[in-house]
Design a protein around this motif. Structure first.
Motif, PDB file in Angstrom:
ATOM      1  N   SER A 492       0.578   5.718   7.352  1.00 29.65           N
ATOM      2  CA  SER A 492       0.727   5.337   5.752  1.00 29.65           C
ATOM      3  C   SER A 492      -0.520   5.896   5.445  1.00 29.65           C
ATOM      4  O   SER A 492      -1.284   6.748   5.996  1.00 29.65           O
ATOM      5  CB  SER A 492       0.366   4.367   5.862  1.00 29.65           C
ATOM      6  N   ALA A 494      -3.246   4.222   4.106  1.00 29.53           N
ATOM      7  CA  ALA A 494      -4.475   3.939   4.167  1.00 29.53           C
ATOM      8  C   ALA A 494      -4.563   4.477   5.685  1.00 29.53           C
ATOM      9  O   ALA A 494      -6.132   4.663   6.146  1.00 29.53           O
ATOM     10  CB  ALA A 494      -3.820   2.214   4.394  1.00 29.53           C
ATOM     11  N   SER A 544       0.582   0.843   1.892  1.00 24.67           N
ATOM     12  CA  SER A 544       0.127  -0.267   2.944  1.00 24.67           C
ATOM     13  C   SER A 544       1.537   0.076   4.597  1.00 24.67           C
ATOM     14  O   SER A 544       1.686   0.763   4.241  1.00 24.67           O
ATOM     15  CB  SER A 544       0.954  -1.707   1.896  1.00 24.67           C
ATOM     16  N   GLN A 546       3.613  -2.120   4.095  1.00 25.51           N
ATOM     17  CA  GLN A 546       4.691  -3.398   3.897  1.00 25.51           C
ATOM     18  C   GLN A 546       6.423  -2.815   4.275  1.00 25.51           C
ATOM     19  O   GLN A 546       6.540  -3.577   4.926  1.00 25.51           O
ATOM     20  CB  GLN A 546       4.980  -3.580   2.695  1.00 25.51           C
ATOM     21  N   GLN A 613      -3.398 -10.644   9.572  1.00 24.24           N
ATOM     22  CA  GLN A 613      -4.098  -8.731   8.561  1.00 24.24           C
ATOM     23  C   GLN A 613      -5.212  -8.663   9.439  1.00 24.24           C
ATOM     24  O   GLN A 613      -6.333  -9.479  10.143  1.00 24.24           O
ATOM     25  CB  GLN A 613      -4.272  -9.524   8.205  1.00 24.24           C
ATOM     26  N   TYR A 619     -10.127  -3.011   3.643  1.00 23.24           N
ATOM     27  CA  TYR A 619      -9.329  -3.000   3.312  1.00 23.24           C
ATOM     28  C   TYR A 619      -8.738  -3.458   3.869  1.00 23.24           C
ATOM     29  O   TYR A 619      -8.731  -3.848   5.310  1.00 23.24           O
ATOM     30  CB  TYR A 619      -8.622  -1.558   3.196  1.00 23.24           C
ATOM     31  N   GLN A 621      -4.825  -5.165   5.399  1.00 22.52           N
ATOM     32  CA  GLN A 621      -3.792  -4.679   5.478  1.00 22.52           C
ATOM     33  C   GLN A 621      -2.640  -5.808   6.471  1.00 22.52           C
ATOM     34  O   GLN A 621      -3.693  -5.971   7.860  1.00 22.52           O
ATOM     35  CB  GLN A 621      -3.575  -3.094   6.205  1.00 22.52           C
TER      36      GLN A 621
END
Length: 835
Positions: A492, A494, A544, A546, A613, A619, A621
């Motif tokens: 990702s 991130a 993210s 996700q 998380q 940050y 995620q």
């Protein structure tokens, strides 16, 4: 004042140690990890592949092993294949002679310790050869032994150590060999020498009688073309510190390649030898004084060669720093400045060192002194130790490892996406891990660690192939090639930014993390690792995780079962925490382990969705999501339901009522409610629908069909649907218990009074033990106290309200049980009375 200064020094030391303790690798890849691919070269007939040499095109790796020299193809980054093998074994007579000297048979092999390229056609190799060092020429084209000037193998004394465990260093400059090793069997004569001299040059060495070296351990050597000097790095005993016995210091020494020795004084000896101390020390700390390995890093293009840096690994002989390693960087400019300064002088009578006060006749270490006068040469012969020490380039430690001992180092400079150059260090630990670290303005960031050895290896060699993008590690197990970049692992934007790897950048078009040299306009932030800034214009799916955690993993559990939820670690620098929607996780109910897991007991209030998380560099995620549901079964068997007292939950704000034991008839059973009906996260906790659903679940567990039909629907008065409080239950149970006890006492009193009419004062059956001990107890009284009286028999076989209870009770006790919903009903019947 002294005590306060000592206290300040101790506090400063503790603060420095605490600052160093946070330097941890962001990611770890154990051996065989699918996230980090390695190439391994092993051969069942090859051992101790520790001496490595890359060809000019870096497509072939030459390996000096035990009893052999190998040629390995490394043109492919993902594979290493052996091309040729040159056998170089001692004879049986050589092995027998070595054994006669008292050496172990395993150490009498020929361990190749010097492997250098002389020119475009030949290489030069030297080995221990059964404690009798020898050297040979190797034709690079045919990979076979070549005849030297003498027509036979040359003696390797002064070029290679006798003992395979003795450290040495060697480098070739214009076809000449410069070595640092020991020149005798016992290893007591250290020497820095030049061999294979050509033209007007002659072989040179140090004067053994001057004490220029004090029991050194040679580490490395490098050539600086602009200076025409060869620098040697080693550790030795610092005789200038006479107040400490055997204090080890790290040194850098220099010799000029143009040196040919003196005409009368210092004939066939170095006239340009000088040495200085390398001081790897932070303020108010004890120095890291033992050099383990050092490597040179060329300056950026367009800058002066004085900006050349030398990165070294240092350990300490002091107990306070035991098990720790430090990395210090020294610049060529600072080394030259120290060698151009003042020098100490050794008093030959007292063997004491002092700062020189007499007139300076020459500058020791200066090239071109071979034509100087005898007085000048005698001056430089006694003044070879620089007065000042070479301090780190940044006036501090580059890196301190609090719990890892580093043994080898390699360095390279990489240009990032924004055109800025970054320095990468590859550090090999004694436990077999390779650390990849990038140097930043505000400290060091260790990008990853890769396990390259199953077992720690005592002898290793680290070699960097810049063109092939690989780090080569030699050991007794074989040679391992580790790619310098691993961009495809970051899935990702991130993760790609948080890695802070100068090699890697996020491609917003292809939606992948790729090598920085393969594409332009990549997203990267090595200095800050700011995800919110770099990934703002990406889609949520790209920015993210996700795409990985959007779908929840369903976990089916039974009530009262201990649930363990695992959370994968994003990195060692991230902090993990668990969350539920619109609720807090009470530490009285939930236990979060050190590995990121979450444990709790499954109750109606703890069912629902859980999110794990991580927070790294500001940050957040989501790593994983769970949906904890109750296991569904078609029917509840006609058995007794035992439900423990529930614990108040901070997620729902309600308490599960205490469910007591009662029999459930087949007519009262209903299918178990679906998991979503007991999930407190489906609807808001204060809504009428949520309250109705919870009440229905409780009544269905109790099997009360009639009460279920009377439950309040949404929009009706919710007060009647609320479950009774614990205080009401306690009052009702206490009253019933008191009535039962009074009835029992009355029946017992009348029974004893009827059996004993002659007694004027009835005896109270307070204790069976007291009556049985007395000799006046009648047989009827003993039977009554043992529970065999007709009155007790009748009570044991009949419920308190006169109804039969399956002909028996639990352990002879009356099954007086109550239900919350039963106490609140308006049918007028007592508990357990059929309607």
């Amino acid at each position: 004042m002294v005590h306060s200064a000592s206290l300040c020094a101790c506090l400063s030391l503790l603060s420095v140690l605490s600052c160093h303790s946070h330097v941890l690798p962001r990611l770890s890849f154990p051996t065989g990890s699918p996230g980090r691919s390695l190439s391994i070269f092993t051969n069942p007939d090859v051992y101790n592949t520790t001496t490595l040499l890359l060809s000019n095109d870096e497509g072939t790796l030459f390996i000096g092993a035990r009893d052999s020299v190998l040629s390995v193809d490394v043109s492919q980054t993902d594979a290493m294949t052996m091309k040729e093998k040159l056998d170089w074994s001692p004879s049986e007579k050589d092995l027998a002679d070595c054994a006669m000297k008292g050496k172990m048979k395993m150490d009498c092999h020929n361990f190749v310790r010097v492997l250098q390229e002389l020119n475009s056609t030949h290489m030069y190799a030297c080995g221990t050869f059964a404690f009798s060092p020898r050297c040979i020429y190797i034709n690079s084209k045919t990979f076979s032994m070549a005849t030297g000037p003498s027509g036979k193998p040359e003696e390797g004394r002064g070029r290679c150590p006798y003992d395979p465990y003795q450290k040495n260093t060697a480098i070739t400059v214009d076809g000449e060999l410069y070595t640092g090793t020991v020149a005798d069997y016992r290893g007591t004569r250290p020497v820095i020498s030049r061999h294979l001299s050509e033209g007007s040059h002659i072989d040179l060495k140090l004067d053994d009688t001057l004490g220029w070296l004090e029991d050194p351990t040679f580490i490395s050597s490098t050539y600086v073309p602009s200076e025409e000097k060869v620098y040697f790095f080693f550790s030795e005993t610092g005789k200038e510190y006479d107040f400490i016995d055997k204090f080890t210091v790290s040194r850098v020494a220099q010799v000029c390649t143009s040196d040919v020795g003196g005409q009368r004084t210092l004939q066939k000896r170095w006239t340009t030898f000088a040495k200085a101390q390398l001081l790897c020390q932070a303020e108010q700390e004890l120095p890291y004084n033992i050099l383990q390995d050092i490597v040179s890093l060329s300056p950026p293009e367009g800058t002066s060669e004085d900006e050349t840096l030398f990165y070294g690994i240092f350990t300490s002989q002091w107990q306070v720093n035991l098990g720790r390693s430090a990395v210090c960087a020294f610049s060529l400019k600072d080394i030259k400045k120290v060698f151009n300064g003042h020098y100490k002088v050794l008093n030959r009578d007292t063997l004491k060192w002092s700062t020189r006060v007499q007139e300076q006749m020459a500058n020791p270490g200066e090239c071109g002194l071979h034509n100087a006068s005898d007085n000048t040469l005698r001056f430089v012969k006694d003044n070879f130790l620089a007065d000042k020490s070479v301090r780190p380039a940044n006036q501090g430690l580059t890196l301190v490892s609090p719990d890892k001992s580093y043994s080898n180092i390699a360095a390279q400079r990489v240009r990032g996406a924004r055109g800025r150059d970054y320095t990468l260090l590859y550090l090999l630990t004694e436990s077999g891990y390779l650390h990849k670290a990038v140097l930043l303005k505000n400290g060091v960031h260790i990008i990853e660690e890769i396990q390259v050895f199953h077992q720690p290896q005592p002898v290793k060699n680290l070699l960097l192939s810049v063109s092939k993008g690989a780090v080569l590690v030699g050991s007794s197990e074989g040679v391992i090639s580790v790619p310098v970049s691993n961009c495809s692992y970051y899935w990702s934007c991130a993760e790609c930014v948080l890695a802070r790897d100068p090699f890697c950048g996020w491609d917003p078009v292809m939606k992948l993390c790729t090598d920085i040299h393969a594409h332009d306009h990549l997203v990267q932030d090595v200095d800050e690792g700011n995800v919110s800034v770099q990934c703002t214009y990406m889609t949520p799916r790209s920015r993210s995780v996700q795409s990985r955690t959007l779908s929840s993993e369903v976990v089916s559990v039974s009530l009262n079962e201990v649930v363990h939820l695992q959370c994968p670690g994003a990195s060692h620098l991230a902090k993990r925490h668990w969350e539920r929607l619109n609720s807090q996780l009470s530490p009285k109910i939930y236990i979060q382990s050190d590995d990121g897991g979450l444990s709790f007991v499954a109750t109606p209030s703890t069912l629902g969705h859980y999110l794990c998380q991580s927070v790294e560099n500001g940050y957040t995620q989501t790593l994983v999501a769970y949906n904890v549901k109750q296991k569904s079964s078609p029917t509840v068997p006609p058995a007794t339901l035992n439900r423990p007292h529930s614990t108040p939950s901070t997620e729902t704000g309600i308490k599960t009522p205490v469910l007591t034991t009662r029999p459930i008839t087949p007519e009262q059973t209903e299918p178990t409610p679906k998991p979503d009906e007991v999930d407190p996260t489906v609807t808001p906790k204060d809504s009428p629908a949520a309250t109705t659903r919870r009440s229905r679940n409780f009544t269905r567990l109790l099997g009360m069909e009639k009460e279920d039909s009377r439950m309040t629907e949404p929009g009706e008065n919710l007060q009647q649907a609320d479950t009774p409080s614990y205080f009401q239950e306690l009052v009702v149970v206490s009253v019933l218990l008191a009535l039962c006890i009074s009835a029992l006492l009355t029946i017992a009193f009348n029974r004893f009074r009827h059996l004993c009419p002659s007694k004027t004062v009835p005896q109270t059956p307070s204790s069976r033990r007291d009556v049985e001990k007395s000799g006046s107890a009648t047989p009827q009284e003993r039977e009554s106290l043992r529970g065999n009286s007709p009155c007790l028999e009748k009570r044991n076989g009949q419920a308190p309200n006169g109804q039969s209870h399956n002909g028996q009770a639990h352990n002879g006790k009356s099954p007086i049980t109550l239900s919350n919903s039963m106490l609140n009903s308006s049918n007028g019947h007592l508990p357990n009375t059929p309607i």
